[in-house]
Design a protein around this motif. Structure first.
Motif, PDB file in Angstrom:
ATOM      1  N   ASP A 244      82.159 -19.062  32.173  1.00 25.85           N
ATOM      2  CA  ASP A 244      81.342 -18.221  31.317  1.00 25.85           C
ATOM      3  C   ASP A 244      82.107 -17.816  30.035  1.00 25.85           C
ATOM      4  OD1 ASP A 244      79.189 -18.366  33.333  1.00 25.85           O
ATOM      5  OD2 ASP A 244      79.681 -16.351  33.995  1.00 25.85           O
ATOM      6  N   ALA A 245      83.624 -17.982  30.152  1.00 20.42           N
ATOM      7  CA  ALA A 245      83.965 -17.460  29.080  1.00 20.42           C
ATOM      8  C   ALA A 245      84.480 -18.677  27.790  1.00 20.42           C
ATOM      9  CB  ALA A 245      85.399 -16.826  29.344  1.00 20.42           C
ATOM     10  N   PHE A 246      83.969 -19.946  28.282  1.00 24.17           N
ATOM     11  CA  PHE A 246      84.234 -21.086  27.521  1.00 24.17           C
ATOM     12  C   PHE A 246      83.462 -20.879  26.198  1.00 24.17           C
ATOM     13  CE2 PHE A 246      84.632 -24.306  31.622  1.00 24.17           C
ATOM     14  CZ  PHE A 246      85.651 -23.760  31.779  1.00 24.17           C
ATOM     15  N   THR A 247      84.159 -21.508  25.113  1.00 29.72           N
ATOM     16  CA  THR A 247      83.523 -21.419  23.748  1.00 29.72           C
ATOM     17  C   THR A 247      83.468 -22.864  23.273  1.00 29.72           C
ATOM     18  OG1 THR A 247      85.587 -20.729  22.771  1.00 29.72           O
ATOM     19  CG2 THR A 247      84.100 -19.030  23.420  1.00 29.72           C
ATOM     20  N   HIS A 248      84.238 -23.736  23.680  1.00 31.89           N
ATOM     21  CA  HIS A 248      84.669 -25.205  23.197  1.00 31.89           C
ATOM     22  C   HIS A 248      83.965 -26.397  24.214  1.00 31.89           C
ATOM     23  CE1 HIS A 248      86.523 -22.877  20.146  1.00 31.89           C
ATOM     24  NE2 HIS A 248      86.788 -23.938  19.184  1.00 31.89           N
ATOM     25  N   GLY A 249      84.092 -25.898  25.363  1.00 32.17           N
ATOM     26  CA  GLY A 249      83.983 -27.005  26.448  1.00 32.17           C
ATOM     27  C   GLY A 249      84.970 -27.520  27.080  1.00 32.17           C
ATOM     28  N   THR A 250      84.459 -27.988  28.263  1.00 31.57           N
ATOM     29  CA  THR A 250      85.678 -28.536  29.218  1.00 31.57           C
ATOM     30  C   THR A 250      86.381 -29.891  28.364  1.00 31.57           C
ATOM     31  OG1 THR A 250      84.316 -30.013  30.477  1.00 31.57           O
ATOM     32  CG2 THR A 250      84.472 -27.642  31.148  1.00 31.57           C
ATOM     33  N   SER A 251      87.418 -30.298  29.022  1.00 32.01           N
ATOM     34  CA  SER A 251      88.142 -31.471  28.851  1.00 32.01           C
ATOM     35  C   SER A 251      87.301 -32.407  28.863  1.00 32.01           C
ATOM     36  CB  SER A 251      89.531 -31.670  29.531  1.00 32.01           C
ATOM     37  OG  SER A 251      90.374 -30.654  29.125  1.00 32.01           O
ATOM     38  N   ALA A 252      86.620 -32.661  30.241  1.00 26.55           N
ATOM     39  CA  ALA A 252      85.569 -33.914  30.265  1.00 26.55           C
ATOM     40  C   ALA A 252      84.539 -33.826  29.412  1.00 26.55           C
ATOM     41  CB  ALA A 252      85.220 -33.670  31.898  1.00 26.55           C
ATOM     42  N   GLN A 253      84.089 -32.637  28.913  1.00 30.37           N
ATOM     43  CA  GLN A 253      82.804 -32.631  27.907  1.00 30.37           C
ATOM     44  C   GLN A 253      83.074 -32.866  26.620  1.00 30.37           C
ATOM     45  OE1 GLN A 253      81.878 -28.505  28.739  1.00 30.37           O
ATOM     46  NE2 GLN A 253      80.013 -28.794  29.734  1.00 30.37           N
ATOM     47  N   ARG A 254      84.584 -32.654  26.176  1.00 28.39           N
ATOM     48  CA  ARG A 254      85.032 -32.885  24.999  1.00 28.39           C
ATOM     49  C   ARG A 254      85.231 -34.484  24.774  1.00 28.39           C
ATOM     50  NH1 ARG A 254      88.261 -28.309  21.794  1.00 28.39           N
ATOM     51  NH2 ARG A 254      87.128 -29.366  20.281  1.00 28.39           N
ATOM     52  N   MET A 255      85.626 -35.057  25.789  1.00 24.11           N
ATOM     53  CA  MET A 255      85.917 -36.605  25.486  1.00 24.11           C
ATOM     54  C   MET A 255      84.829 -37.198  25.830  1.00 24.11           C
ATOM     55  SD  MET A 255      89.470 -37.153  28.117  1.00 24.11           S
ATOM     56  CE  MET A 255      88.746 -36.436  29.514  1.00 24.11           C
ATOM     57  N   TYR A 256      83.835 -36.854  26.632  1.00 21.45           N
ATOM     58  CA  TYR A 256      82.661 -37.544  26.532  1.00 21.45           C
ATOM     59  C   TYR A 256      81.707 -37.576  25.294  1.00 21.45           C
ATOM     60  CZ  TYR A 256      77.495 -38.121  27.761  1.00 21.45           C
ATOM     61  OH  TYR A 256      76.200 -38.732  27.604  1.00 21.45           O
ATOM     62  N   TRP A 257      81.736 -36.381  24.643  1.00 20.37           N
ATOM     63  CA  TRP A 257      80.847 -36.263  23.277  1.00 20.37           C
ATOM     64  C   TRP A 257      81.553 -36.931  22.341  1.00 20.37           C
ATOM     65  CZ3 TRP A 257      75.940 -35.663  22.981  1.00 20.37           C
ATOM     66  CH2 TRP A 257      75.503 -34.987  23.921  1.00 20.37           C
ATOM     67  N   PHE A 258      83.091 -37.118  22.281  1.00 13.68           N
ATOM     68  CA  PHE A 258      83.777 -37.869  21.280  1.00 13.68           C
ATOM     69  C   PHE A 258      83.536 -39.288  21.494  1.00 13.68           C
ATOM     70  CE2 PHE A 258      87.205 -40.518  19.917  1.00 13.68           C
ATOM     71  CZ  PHE A 258      87.338 -40.007  18.733  1.00 13.68           C
ATOM     72  N   LYS A 259      83.729 -39.614  22.633  1.00 12.84           N
ATOM     73  CA  LYS A 259      83.303 -40.931  22.973  1.00 12.84           C
ATOM     74  C   LYS A 259      81.959 -41.541  22.961  1.00 12.84           C
ATOM     75  CE  LYS A 259      84.435 -44.221  26.861  1.00 12.84           C
ATOM     76  NZ  LYS A 259      84.969 -44.427  28.179  1.00 12.84           N
ATOM     77  N   LYS A 260      80.998 -40.525  23.128  1.00 12.34           N
ATOM     78  CA  LYS A 260      79.471 -40.960  22.789  1.00 12.34           C
ATOM     79  C   LYS A 260      79.288 -41.197  21.264  1.00 12.34           C
ATOM     80  CE  LYS A 260      74.806 -39.705  23.806  1.00 12.34           C
ATOM     81  NZ  LYS A 260      73.664 -38.592  24.392  1.00 12.34           N
ATOM     82  N   GLY A 261      79.829 -40.407  20.506  1.00 13.68           N
ATOM     83  CA  GLY A 261      79.809 -40.614  19.073  1.00 13.68           C
ATOM     84  C   GLY A 261      80.444 -41.734  18.471  1.00 13.68           C
ATOM     85  N   PHE A 262      81.543 -42.080  18.954  1.00 16.00           N
ATOM     86  CA  PHE A 262      82.330 -43.323  18.744  1.00 16.00           C
ATOM     87  C   PHE A 262      81.377 -44.546  19.391  1.00 16.00           C
ATOM     88  CE2 PHE A 262      85.418 -46.856  19.682  1.00 16.00           C
ATOM     89  CZ  PHE A 262      85.690 -47.001  18.599  1.00 16.00           C
TER      90      PHE A 262
END
Length: 278
Positions: A244-262
């Motif tokens: 509930d305190a997350f503000t940037h996303g999990t490691s898996a989420q951040r990798m997923y969205w960068f990879k999706k953009g690429f």
């Protein structure tokens, strides 16, 4: 990665200049949290209200040192990519400026310490970075490599894109209107979209005549995204994970969205606010 361009010319080099004292209770809280938890709090800085402050400027134009030239080259490549993307959308792209500073800096969002990490201020359309952050990225977070460094800049420019497109306003409108938990969830969606935009930049940058991706570059960016996920940072700092305190996303989420953009290079695929899969 290799960059053969001339640079953006949009650098405000304040390294070695005095940034003054930290102003405002919110600014102090952010810096203290950064020191305690050692985490990237750029989203909090970029969401601060805009202050009317007198801006001190440093040396303008092209940096003479290798570090400065590198970040200037990355900024120029993001400009080229986003100018084309905005043209495709029938809009005009406004190039951001990048402020290089040491220890502390004054922005339209208030004064900030380098402890908060790189950040974007929507009030003056500038990306701020103390280049010593890259040593922390390598030594504290284990995310070495020039493309890991480029990813950081592309992410912050992603916030600039969100600001120009009016996406950031969603968070501003929600301020004080929703619970802290719901606000944090919106913040996560904003940050993950900035990761997507960083990946989209990498996708299109490889087609620039002055830019060359090298073997291992994308892996470096993914490693950086993994290293600064909320779950990993919380675990390291306090021994437990509080979603509930997350503000940037999990490691898996951040990798997923960068990879999706690429992989897609399609700006229409980056609507994290309405996506069922974060």
């Amino acid at each position: 990665m290799q960059w053969f361009g001339k640079g953006s010319g949009n650098i405000d080099d304040r390294r070695g200049m005095s940034g003054g004292t930290i102003g405002g209770g919110v600014g102090i809280i952010i810096v203290v949290l950064g020191l305690l938890f050692g985490k990237d709090l750029t989203g909090l800085v970029s969401q601060l209200p805009v202050n009317n402050v007198t801006q001190s400027e440093g040396k303008q134009g092209d940096p003479a040192d290798a570090e400065g030239k590198f970040v200037d080259g990355v900024l120029e490549s993001t400009n080229q990519v986003w100018e084309q993307q905005f043209q495709n959308l029938g809009q005009q792209y406004e190039e951001p400026r990048m402020v290089l500073f040491t220890n502390m800096v004054q922005s339209a969002c208030g004064n900030a310490s380098s402890a908060v990490g790189p950040f974007y201020c929507p009030g003056d359309h500038k990306v701020y970075i103390d280049l010593s952050f890259y040593q922390d990225l390598k030594n504290r977070f284990g995310a070495a490599g020039d493309f890991a460094q480029a990813y950081v800049i592309a992410h912050e420019v992603g916030h600039h894109v969100q600001n120009l497109l009016g996406i950031s306003d969603k968070l501003q409108r929600a301020r004080g209107q929703v619970s802290e938990v719901e606000y944090n969830r919106l913040s996560v969606k904003l940050e993950l979209q900035a990761d997507f935009f960083a990946g989209l930049w990498a996708h299109h940058a490889q087609n620039l005549k002055d830019f060359k991706l090298e073997e291992g570059d994308i892996e470096e960016a993914l490693n950086a995204a993994n290293a600064i996920g909320d779950d990993k940072l919380q675990k390291q700092a306090q021994g437990e994970v509080v979603p509930d305190a997350f503000t940037h996303g999990t490691s898996a989420q951040r990798m997923y969205w960068f990879k999706k953009g690429f992989e897609t290079g399609d700006i229409n695929q980056g609507d994290t606010f309405n996506s069922r899969q974060l």
